[in-house]
Design an enzyme around this catalytic site. Structure first.
Site, mmCIF file in Angstrom:
data_model
loop_
_atom_site.group_PDB
_atom_site.id
_atom_site.type_symbol
_atom_site.label_atom_id
_atom_site.label_comp_id
_atom_site.label_asym_id
_atom_site.label_seq_id
_atom_site.Cartn_x
_atom_site.Cartn_y
_atom_site.Cartn_z
ATOM 1 N N ASN A 136 0.820 -1.209 0.000
ATOM 2 C CA ASN A 136 0.000 0.000 0.000
ATOM 3 C C ASN A 136 0.851 1.255 0.000
ATOM 4 O OD1 ASN A 136 -2.848 0.735 0.144
ATOM 5 N ND2 ASN A 136 -3.005 -1.048 1.475
ATOM 6 N N ARG A 147 7.966 6.961 -1.066
ATOM 7 C CA ARG A 147 7.956 6.786 0.383
ATOM 8 C C ARG A 147 8.758 5.568 0.808
ATOM 9 N NH1 ARG A 147 4.263 5.858 5.470
ATOM 10 N NH2 ARG A 147 2.670 4.847 4.221
ATOM 11 N N ARG A 179 3.396 -1.120 8.968
ATOM 12 C CA ARG A 179 4.499 -1.980 8.522
ATOM 13 C C ARG A 179 5.582 -2.112 9.590
ATOM 14 N NH1 ARG A 179 2.951 1.895 5.725
ATOM 15 N NH2 ARG A 179 1.685 1.642 3.839
ATOM 16 N N LYS A 199 2.191 -11.498 -3.018
ATOM 17 C CA LYS A 199 2.835 -10.502 -3.862
ATOM 18 C C LYS A 199 4.261 -10.208 -3.406
ATOM 19 C CE LYS A 199 3.559 -6.532 -6.142
ATOM 20 N NZ LYS A 199 4.479 -5.814 -5.289
ATOM 21 N N ASP A 250 0.532 -7.232 -9.335
ATOM 22 C CA ASP A 250 -0.071 -6.114 -8.625
ATOM 23 C C ASP A 250 -1.209 -5.576 -9.478
ATOM 24 O OD1 ASP A 250 0.916 -4.378 -10.640
ATOM 25 O OD2 ASP A 250 2.844 -4.371 -9.645
ATOM 26 N N HIS A 284 -1.445 -2.989 -11.340
ATOM 27 C CA HIS A 284 -1.042 -2.574 -12.692
ATOM 28 C C HIS A 284 -0.932 -3.774 -13.621
ATOM 29 C CE1 HIS A 284 0.076 1.642 -11.814
ATOM 30 N NE2 HIS A 284 0.166 1.157 -10.596
ATOM 31 N N PHE A 319 6.559 -3.563 -16.368
ATOM 32 C CA PHE A 319 6.206 -2.727 -15.220
ATOM 33 C C PHE A 319 6.925 -1.387 -15.273
ATOM 34 C CE2 PHE A 319 6.481 -1.061 -10.991
ATOM 35 C CZ PHE A 319 5.193 -1.228 -10.528
#
Length: 471
Positions: A154, A159, A249, A302, A321, A323, A376
């Site tokens: 997420n 970041r 996390r 994933k 993912d 995408h 990707f």
DNA sequence: CCTCGACCGCCT
DNA sequence: GGCGGTCGAG
């Protein structure tokens, strides 16, 4: 006009089609490379435009790249004040770094050959290959890779990079400090011909030199290696990570570190048995290694697949993912799963994941995971969002634009979901008529004996059973 | 088994 | 509200 070798650097002949640092080091495989522009203005096409640096356990590796050459140099930490390194020692260090480069970039793998193979297999790939040359899979350190991707959930590249940097700075002692590379424009035009005066040779920096830089150079940057599992294992780490902005996390990272270092405790001060254990997953089958990874906290399918592909040599694994899912539905005939949310998004269920995974593996073959990485990276959203600067002859604003003019499969609307809550579905939901091939489950031997499992594997035994039962 | 909401924080 | 997900409860 050829490019002279920058001072302190060594040259390794390497065509850009085999490796594009600009693409590979920023496309979300590793989050720890520092990137410095070498000029504020235009640079001759034969010259490197950037310097890339990565802090390893015992050294900082610096790289530059021109269209046909990779330049590399090593910086070691200060040793004994009176020690002066011999030519012999410098040569040894250079060779170690070169070996590391060959391993890390997997230079034994002929990327051109792969691109040709993928193009032959897949017209979709063929249509955009020229715009994204030199994108290959890194062979990363499994421990760093695992923690980095636990942080990726997420989340976005920007970041994640900040978090990983913060992790290193707070839980790993500094190795050495360096000023940024000198800009071409900083000195006269002649700097183009004999670049930087920065201390980038295999020679260790003298103590006085570092101290001097420390007091005079504000922009001096300190490099930290990636922290050890033991350094992140204590329960106090979780709350610190919270305060560092890791969010939920924080617990995942600390728990995983704890699981690993308790199952594989360091025998001595300087022992890295936990990290060594992760490396042994390279010798296991994809299925076995995946189950082992799924045992760690914060590691789902994933993240596990990312680690398998990016550090455990499982080149055929295609992480899925949102995408990749979109692309698979649009161009490769994978069904949407027939359920759309009210906001138009398709939920990623385990079943869908497997379908996408199997389909792309079938299309791209043995190195499917590598091909996925090209695709990707080709996602322009990543580029515009994170300021990547890979030259792209044809500007595009979205992934779909990359494929314009393709022999795309015929598109038909998917059947309406039983409960669409009155919302209109987006175009992305459209799927081709092409039939979806039954997924062929791959490989995967199953471990039966509990006693052979590590602690990490046992902790999530319930999940393991669940997952194994699917096969 | 499968589905769903919550979860941190930072950005649009 | 969204983001290269995962966990845990139903």
């Amino acid at each position: 006009m050829s490019c002279p070798i920058p001072a302190g650097f060594h040259a390794l002949p390497l065509p850009i089609v085999q490796l594009s640092l600009a693409a590979v080091l920023k496309c979300g495989q590793s989050f720890r490379w520092s990137i410095f522009p070498l000029s504020s203005g235009p640079v001759p096409p034969s010259h490197p435009t950037h310097e890339y640096r990565l802090c390893l356990r015992d050294r900082v590796v610096c790289l530059r790249q021109s269209p046909d050459t990779l330049y590399y140099s090593t910086v070691l930490p200060t040793r004994d004040q009176h020690a002066s390194s011999t030519i012999f020692e410098e040569e040894k260090v250079r060779k170690e770094t070169l070996d590391w480069i060959r391993d890390y970039f997997q230079l034994d793998v002929d990327l051109l050959h792969l691109y040709n193979d993928w193009s032959q297999r897949d017209p979709v790939f063929k249509s955009f290959r020229d715009r994204f040359e030199g994108i290959r899979m890194l062979r990363q350190d499994p421990w760093e890779n695992l923690i980095s991707f636990i942080c990726s959930s997420n989340n976005n590249i920007s970041r994640i990079t900040k978090m990983v940097t913060s992790l290193c700075e707070h839980f790993s002692p500094p190795l050495l400090s360096l000023p940024p590379p000198e800009l071409y424009s900083d000195s006269s035009a002649s700097s183009l011909l004999s670049p930087p005066a920065t201390p980038l040779s295999e020679r260790p920096l003298s103590q006085s030199q570092q101290q001097e830089d420390m007091s005079t150079e504000r922009s001096l940057r300190t490099y930290h290696p990636f922290p050890s599992p033991a350094a992140l294992a204590s329960s106090s780490v979780a709350s610190i990570l919270r305060s560092l902005g890791f969010g939920y996390r924080a617990e995942y990272v600390q728990k995983t570190a704890q699981m690993l270092s308790e199952a594989h405790p360091p025998k001595s001060e300087d022992d890295d048995s936990a990290e060594r254990y992760l490396r042994t997953l390279r010798d296991m089958s994809t299925g076995e290694a995946r189950e082992a990874l799924l045992g760690f906290m914060g590691v789902g399918r994933k993240v596990a697949d990312c680690v398998l592909l990016m550090s455990l040599d499982k080149k055929e694994v295609v992480p899925v993912d949102t995408h990749v899912h979109q692309i698979a539905m649009r161009y490769y005939g994978v069904s949407s799963g027939s359920k759309a949310r009210s906001n138009g998004k398709i939920p990623m269920t385990p079943k869908i994941y497997d379908q996408v995974n199997a389909k792309l593996a079938e299309v791209w073959g043995d190195y499917a995971g590598w091909a996925h990485s090209v695709l990707f990276t080709a996602d322009l959203k990543s580029f515009s969002t994170y300021g990547l600067d890979i030259p792209t002859p044809v500007p595009a604003s979205s992934v779909s634009d990359l494929f314009t003019g393709l022999p795309t499969p015929p598109i038909t609307p998917s059947p309406s979901p039983t409960k669409s809550r009155g919302k209109r579905r987006k175009a992305a939901v459209l799927v081709p008529e092409t039939s979806i091939s039954a997924k062929e489950e791959s490989t995967d031997e199953i471990i039966q004996d509990d006693s052979s499992l590590s602690l990490a594997e046992r902790v999530k035994k319930r999940r393991r059973v669940t997952i194994l039962a699917k096969r």
